[in-house]
Design a protein around this motif. Structure first.
Motif, PDB file in Angstrom:
ATOM      1  N   UNK A  13      12.349  10.274   1.791  1.00  0.00           N
ATOM      2  CA  UNK A  13      11.105   9.718   1.273  1.00  0.00           C
ATOM      3  C   UNK A  13      10.516   8.606   2.105  1.00  0.00           C
ATOM      4  N   UNK A  14      11.138   8.262   3.257  1.00  0.00           N
ATOM      5  CA  UNK A  14      10.666   7.136   4.053  1.00  0.00           C
ATOM      6  C   UNK A  14       9.622   7.533   5.097  1.00  0.00           C
ATOM      7  N   UNK A  15       9.569   8.801   5.468  1.00  0.00           N
ATOM      8  CA  UNK A  15       8.614   9.234   6.495  1.00  0.00           C
ATOM      9  C   UNK A  15       7.199   9.249   5.914  1.00  0.00           C
ATOM     10  N   UNK A  16       6.289   8.418   6.435  1.00  0.00           N
ATOM     11  CA  UNK A  16       4.925   8.376   5.888  1.00  0.00           C
ATOM     12  C   UNK A  16       4.112   9.601   6.279  1.00  0.00           C
ATOM     13  N   UNK A  58       0.802  -1.215   0.000  1.00  0.00           N
ATOM     14  CA  UNK A  58       0.000   0.000   0.000  1.00  0.00           C
ATOM     15  C   UNK A  58       0.842   1.275   0.000  1.00  0.00           C
ATOM     16  N   UNK A  59       1.970   1.271   0.719  1.00  0.00           N
ATOM     17  CA  UNK A  59       2.740   2.497   0.915  1.00  0.00           C
ATOM     18  C   UNK A  59       4.109   2.476   0.255  1.00  0.00           C
ATOM     19  N   UNK A  60       4.500   1.355  -0.336  1.00  0.00           N
ATOM     20  CA  UNK A  60       5.824   1.256  -0.919  1.00  0.00           C
ATOM     21  C   UNK A  60       6.819   0.704   0.080  1.00  0.00           C
ATOM     22  N   UNK A  61       7.999   0.286  -0.380  1.00  0.00           N
ATOM     23  CA  UNK A  61       8.961  -0.377   0.509  1.00  0.00           C
ATOM     24  C   UNK A  61       9.558   0.517   1.585  1.00  0.00           C
ATOM     25  N   UNK A  62       9.691   1.812   1.335  1.00  0.00           N
ATOM     26  CA  UNK A  62      10.302   2.691   2.336  1.00  0.00           C
ATOM     27  C   UNK A  62       9.309   3.083   3.428  1.00  0.00           C
ATOM     28  N   UNK A  63       8.210   3.722   3.031  1.00  0.00           N
ATOM     29  CA  UNK A  63       7.219   4.148   4.011  1.00  0.00           C
ATOM     30  C   UNK A  63       6.543   2.951   4.679  1.00  0.00           C
TER      31      UNK A  63
END
Length: 251
Positions: free
Chosen positions: A189-192, A38-43
């Motif tokens: 880019x990892x902070x949701x 849903x949010x991608x591998x980082x977030x």
């Protein structure tokens, strides 16, 4: 307002909290694949680690009397180093490759849970073995949100008693996931970006799952709970692998 995709995620988080209480582990295995989708591998990994801290902290208070403090210290010793190494991987690896890494990690964790139960070899339980297990776990939690493969292998090969293992995993999860969470948000880019409503729903799902797991635990055997964890996590892991393959093919 919640998006249509967020409601299934809340349900999976609730299920993960139930599994963590009933089976002793399984929150990240269940939640990570769907969160990453849903949010991608980082977030996605950051969200899994944040939820994992809350869930494990709740169960820590319930199971604290069975914690093996000696093993906890050894396992936690090198986890910051492992977490830092995992963040380094996140900064240089292509997102499509991360999908593959996360999917494979979950499947390896499941295979280890099933396969190592039949291994007769007993691993020497010294400082070196335990510390290296913590190092590998810290790295995998930073990369994928799932630290199951090395911990599962260590517990099975050292014949760690299940109740003590399950109890000790709660403070260890708080320690490792907190370190990975702090390190992970430093990755660009990892902070949701979650709304207050979405955060509230996730916290409520964890709380409800932990609460209903107590009576559920009396009705569902640990064996059945583990089977459910394996089925749900395997479906999610395969979905992530498919997305990773498609990303590579499209790139």
């Amino acid at each position: 307002m919640l998006s249509a995709e967020f409601i299934p995620l809340a349900a999976v988080v609730l299920l993960g909290a139930v599994m963590q209480r009933v089976a002793g582990m399984g929150f990240a295995l269940v939640v990570a694949p769907f969160t990453v989708l849903l949010f991608g591998p980082l977030q996605g990994v950051v969200i899994v680690n944040a939820c994992g801290v809350v869930c494990a902290a709740t169960l820590w208070a319930i199971t604290r009397e069975r914690i093996d403090r000696r093993r906890l210290l050894r396992l936690a010793l090198l986890t910051p180093v492992g977490a830092a190494a995992g963040v380094g991987v996140l900064m240089i690896v292509d997102p499509a490759a991360l999908y593959l890494v996360i999917g494979v990690t979950v499947l390896v964790a499941l295979a280890a849970t099933l396969g190592l139960q039949r291994v007769a070899y007993i691993l020497p339980d010294g400082w070196t073995t335990t510390s290296l297990t913590g190092l590998a776990t810290g790295a995998l939690v930073s990369i994928s949100g799932v630290g199951g493969p090395p911990l599962t292998a260590y517990a099975l090969l050292t014949r760690w008693e299940q109740r003590s293992f399950a109890a000790t995993m709660q403070p260890l999860t708080v320690i490792i996931s907190s370190i990975a969470l702090i390190a992970g948000v430093l990755v660009p880019g990892a902070a949701p970006e979650l709304s207050v409503v979405e955060v509230t729903v996730l916290l409520a799902s964890i709380g409800i799952g932990s609460a209903i797991a107590v009576p559920v635990g009396g009705l569902v055997s640990a064996r059945v709970a583990r089977v459910l964890v394996i089925v749900v996590a395997a479906l999610g892991a395969v979905s992530i692998l498919v997305r990773g393959v498609m990303a590579f093919a499209g790139g």
